[in-house]
Design a protein around this motif. Structure first.
Motif, PDB file in Angstrom:
ATOM      1  N   CYS A 115       1.513  -1.058  -7.492  1.00 34.61           N
ATOM      2  CA  CYS A 115       0.851  -2.265  -6.990  1.00 34.61           C
ATOM      3  C   CYS A 115      -0.081  -2.834  -8.048  1.00 34.61           C
ATOM      4  CB  CYS A 115       0.032  -1.958  -5.740  1.00 34.61           C
ATOM      5  SG  CYS A 115       1.020  -1.446  -4.328  1.00 34.61           S
ATOM      6  N   TRP A 116      -0.284  -4.131  -7.970  1.00 37.75           N
ATOM      7  CA  TRP A 116      -1.188  -4.832  -8.864  1.00 37.75           C
ATOM      8  C   TRP A 116      -2.071  -5.740  -8.044  1.00 37.75           C
ATOM      9  CZ3 TRP A 116       3.953  -4.073  -9.421  1.00 37.75           C
ATOM     10  CH2 TRP A 116       4.361  -3.331 -10.520  1.00 37.75           C
ATOM     11  N   GLY A 117      -3.257  -5.982  -8.520  1.00 39.78           N
ATOM     12  CA  GLY A 117      -4.190  -6.889  -7.853  1.00 39.78           C
ATOM     13  C   GLY A 117      -4.828  -7.817  -8.864  1.00 39.78           C
ATOM     14  N   GLN A 118      -5.269  -8.964  -8.363  1.00 34.00           N
ATOM     15  CA  GLN A 118      -5.891  -9.943  -9.253  1.00 34.00           C
ATOM     16  C   GLN A 118      -6.864 -10.799  -8.453  1.00 34.00           C
ATOM     17  OE1 GLN A 118      -3.028 -12.318 -11.348  1.00 34.00           O
ATOM     18  NE2 GLN A 118      -4.545 -13.805 -11.999  1.00 34.00           N
ATOM     19  N   ARG A 119      -8.058 -11.029  -9.012  1.00 35.54           N
ATOM     20  CA  ARG A 119      -9.020 -11.933  -8.397  1.00 35.54           C
ATOM     21  C   ARG A 119      -8.524 -13.369  -8.550  1.00 35.54           C
ATOM     22  NH1 ARG A 119     -11.210  -7.868  -6.254  1.00 35.54           N
ATOM     23  NH2 ARG A 119     -13.311  -7.202  -6.712  1.00 35.54           N
ATOM     24  N   VAL A 120      -8.758 -14.190  -7.526  1.00 32.51           N
ATOM     25  CA  VAL A 120      -8.362 -15.592  -7.555  1.00 32.51           C
ATOM     26  C   VAL A 120      -9.515 -16.439  -7.018  1.00 32.51           C
ATOM     27  CG1 VAL A 120      -5.874 -15.220  -7.408  1.00 32.51           C
ATOM     28  CG2 VAL A 120      -7.203 -15.313  -5.316  1.00 32.51           C
ATOM     29  N   THR A 121      -9.548 -17.705  -7.441  1.00 31.04           N
ATOM     30  CA  THR A 121     -10.558 -18.655  -6.971  1.00 31.04           C
ATOM     31  C   THR A 121      -9.855 -19.790  -6.256  1.00 31.04           C
ATOM     32  OG1 THR A 121     -11.985 -18.108  -8.842  1.00 31.04           O
ATOM     33  CG2 THR A 121     -12.462 -20.151  -7.669  1.00 31.04           C
ATOM     34  N   GLY A 122     -10.306 -20.102  -5.044  1.00 28.51           N
ATOM     35  CA  GLY A 122      -9.702 -21.159  -4.245  1.00 28.51           C
ATOM     36  C   GLY A 122     -10.141 -22.541  -4.693  1.00 28.51           C
ATOM     37  N   SER A 123      -9.494 -23.560  -4.143  1.00 28.46           N
ATOM     38  CA  SER A 123      -9.757 -24.949  -4.534  1.00 28.46           C
ATOM     39  C   SER A 123     -11.190 -25.382  -4.237  1.00 28.46           C
ATOM     40  CB  SER A 123      -8.776 -25.885  -3.837  1.00 28.46           C
ATOM     41  OG  SER A 123      -8.892 -25.751  -2.429  1.00 28.46           O
ATOM     42  N   ALA A 124     -11.818 -24.775  -3.228  1.00 29.86           N
ATOM     43  CA  ALA A 124     -13.204 -25.113  -2.905  1.00 29.86           C
ATOM     44  C   ALA A 124     -14.191 -24.154  -3.569  1.00 29.86           C
ATOM     45  CB  ALA A 124     -13.403 -25.106  -1.394  1.00 29.86           C
ATOM     46  N   GLY A 125     -13.686 -23.281  -4.457  1.00 29.85           N
ATOM     47  CA  GLY A 125     -14.540 -22.345  -5.177  1.00 29.85           C
ATOM     48  C   GLY A 125     -14.711 -21.003  -4.503  1.00 29.85           C
ATOM     49  N   HIS A 126     -14.059 -20.778  -3.361  1.00 34.30           N
ATOM     50  CA  HIS A 126     -14.211 -19.495  -2.681  1.00 34.30           C
ATOM     51  C   HIS A 126     -13.421 -18.406  -3.406  1.00 34.30           C
ATOM     52  CE1 HIS A 126     -11.004 -21.829  -0.866  1.00 34.30           C
ATOM     53  NE2 HIS A 126     -10.447 -20.748  -0.387  1.00 34.30           N
ATOM     54  N   GLN A 127     -13.894 -17.161  -3.263  1.00 38.20           N
ATOM     55  CA  GLN A 127     -13.320 -16.023  -3.971  1.00 38.20           C
ATOM     56  C   GLN A 127     -12.296 -15.299  -3.108  1.00 38.20           C
ATOM     57  OE1 GLN A 127     -16.225 -13.344  -5.593  1.00 38.20           O
ATOM     58  NE2 GLN A 127     -17.459 -14.975  -6.446  1.00 38.20           N
ATOM     59  N   GLY A 128     -11.240 -14.830  -3.760  1.00 40.59           N
ATOM     60  CA  GLY A 128     -10.212 -14.061  -3.071  1.00 40.59           C
ATOM     61  C   GLY A 128      -9.611 -13.027  -3.992  1.00 40.59           C
ATOM     62  N   ASN A 129      -8.727 -12.228  -3.434  1.00 44.74           N
ATOM     63  CA  ASN A 129      -7.986 -11.246  -4.220  1.00 44.74           C
ATOM     64  C   ASN A 129      -6.561 -11.202  -3.694  1.00 44.74           C
ATOM     65  OD1 ASN A 129      -8.588  -9.137  -6.379  1.00 44.74           O
ATOM     66  ND2 ASN A 129      -7.306  -8.003  -4.951  1.00 44.74           N
ATOM     67  N   LYS A 130      -5.588 -11.140  -4.620  1.00 45.29           N
ATOM     68  CA  LYS A 130      -4.191 -11.021  -4.218  1.00 45.29           C
ATOM     69  C   LYS A 130      -3.633  -9.712  -4.715  1.00 45.29           C
ATOM     70  CE  LYS A 130      -2.317 -13.676  -8.109  1.00 45.29           C
ATOM     71  NZ  LYS A 130      -1.512 -14.862  -8.467  1.00 45.29           N
ATOM     72  N   THR A 131      -2.653  -9.194  -3.993  1.00 46.48           N
ATOM     73  CA  THR A 131      -1.987  -7.966  -4.380  1.00 46.48           C
ATOM     74  C   THR A 131      -0.493  -8.117  -4.165  1.00 46.48           C
ATOM     75  OG1 THR A 131      -2.077  -5.548  -4.169  1.00 46.48           O
ATOM     76  CG2 THR A 131      -2.136  -6.801  -2.132  1.00 46.48           C
ATOM     77  N   TRP A 132       0.297  -7.410  -4.968  1.00 43.26           N
ATOM     78  CA  TRP A 132       1.747  -7.362  -4.796  1.00 43.26           C
ATOM     79  C   TRP A 132       2.214  -5.995  -5.242  1.00 43.26           C
ATOM     80  CZ3 TRP A 132      -1.006 -10.086  -8.256  1.00 43.26           C
ATOM     81  CH2 TRP A 132      -0.737  -9.927  -9.609  1.00 43.26           C
ATOM     82  N   CYS A 133       3.242  -5.470  -4.551  1.00 43.46           N
ATOM     83  CA  CYS A 133       3.732  -4.109  -4.780  1.00 43.46           C
ATOM     84  C   CYS A 133       5.248  -4.103  -4.933  1.00 43.46           C
ATOM     85  CB  CYS A 133       3.346  -3.205  -3.610  1.00 43.46           C
ATOM     86  SG  CYS A 133       1.569  -3.084  -3.321  1.00 43.46           S
ATOM     87  N   THR A 134       5.774  -3.003  -5.452  1.00 46.22           N
ATOM     88  CA  THR A 134       7.211  -2.883  -5.702  1.00 46.22           C
ATOM     89  C   THR A 134       8.004  -2.389  -4.500  1.00 46.22           C
ATOM     90  OG1 THR A 134       6.931  -0.651  -6.566  1.00 46.22           O
ATOM     91  CG2 THR A 134       6.895  -2.477  -8.160  1.00 46.22           C
ATOM     92  N   SER A 135       7.332  -1.868  -3.484  1.00 47.46           N
ATOM     93  CA  SER A 135       8.054  -1.411  -2.296  1.00 47.46           C
ATOM     94  C   SER A 135       7.137  -1.393  -1.090  1.00 47.46           C
ATOM     95  CB  SER A 135       8.650  -0.015  -2.517  1.00 47.46           C
ATOM     96  OG  SER A 135       7.625   0.941  -2.633  1.00 47.46           O
ATOM     97  N   GLY A 136       7.737  -1.357   0.090  1.00 43.80           N
ATOM     98  CA  GLY A 136       6.987  -1.210   1.331  1.00 43.80           C
ATOM     99  C   GLY A 136       6.463  -2.504   1.930  1.00 43.80           C
ATOM    100  N   ARG A 137       5.674  -2.328   2.981  1.00 43.34           N
ATOM    101  CA  ARG A 137       5.010  -3.424   3.697  1.00 43.34           C
ATOM    102  C   ARG A 137       3.509  -3.196   3.554  1.00 43.34           C
ATOM    103  NH1 ARG A 137       3.692  -4.124   9.509  1.00 43.34           N
ATOM    104  NH2 ARG A 137       3.651  -6.363   9.898  1.00 43.34           N
ATOM    105  N   TYR A 138       2.756  -4.225   3.216  1.00 44.96           N
ATOM    106  CA  TYR A 138       1.340  -4.062   2.880  1.00 44.96           C
ATOM    107  C   TYR A 138       0.593  -5.373   3.086  1.00 44.96           C
ATOM    108  CZ  TYR A 138       3.433  -6.127  -1.234  1.00 44.96           C
ATOM    109  OH  TYR A 138       4.161  -6.946  -2.065  1.00 44.96           O
ATOM    110  N   ARG A 139      -0.736  -5.275   3.001  1.00 44.66           N
ATOM    111  CA  ARG A 139      -1.584  -6.470   2.995  1.00 44.66           C
ATOM    112  C   ARG A 139      -2.849  -6.181   2.196  1.00 44.66           C
ATOM    113  NH1 ARG A 139      -4.101  -7.086   9.086  1.00 44.66           N
ATOM    114  NH2 ARG A 139      -5.144  -5.079   9.184  1.00 44.66           N
ATOM    115  N   GLU A 140      -3.434  -7.234   1.688  1.00 41.25           N
ATOM    116  CA  GLU A 140      -4.691  -7.144   0.933  1.00 41.25           C
ATOM    117  C   GLU A 140      -5.848  -7.129   1.921  1.00 41.25           C
ATOM    118  OE1 GLU A 140      -7.417  -7.063  -2.231  1.00 41.25           O
ATOM    119  OE2 GLU A 140      -5.353  -6.445  -2.012  1.00 41.25           O
ATOM    120  N   VAL A 141      -6.842  -6.287   1.646  1.00 39.88           N
ATOM    121  CA  VAL A 141      -8.059  -6.202   2.460  1.00 39.88           C
ATOM    122  C   VAL A 141      -9.242  -6.303   1.510  1.00 39.88           C
ATOM    123  CG1 VAL A 141      -9.385  -4.805   4.083  1.00 39.88           C
ATOM    124  CG2 VAL A 141      -6.883  -4.684   4.101  1.00 39.88           C
TER     125      VAL A 141
END
Length: 84
Positions: A15-41
């Motif tokens: 799995c990999w994760g990366q910080r992201v910034t939204g259009s209104a400047g809010h902070q988020g984080n995204k993740t993606w993995c090679t297998s399974g079912r998951y969600r970012e928390v």
């Protein structure tokens, strides 16, 4: 970045994760993995020190799950949650 619990499916995933910034400047984080079912928390924190959790959508392998803090708040920590 991303914490994986030790279980049969998640132990085999990368799995990999990366910080992201939204259009209104809010902070988020995204993740993606090679297998399974998951969600970012993510755990977010207000300027006053109040902490709360936000959850990205459940997705299957190679899709991105993104969780966002409210505008003006910052990310304290994050992890990947695994589903059945």
């Amino acid at each position: 970045m991303t914490a994986l619990p030790v279980s049969s499916d998640s132990a085999l995933a990368s799995c990999w994760g990366q910080r992201v910034t939204g259009s209104a400047g809010h902070q988020g984080n995204k993740t993606w993995c090679t297998s399974g079912r998951y969600r970012e928390v993510i755990k977010c924190e207000t300027l006053g020190g109040y902490q709360y959790w936000h959850y990205g959508p459940w997705v299957w392998a190679s899709a991105e799950s993104v969780a966002w803090c409210n505008i003006g708040d910052r990310i304290d920590s994050d992890y990947t949650e695994w589903g059945a």
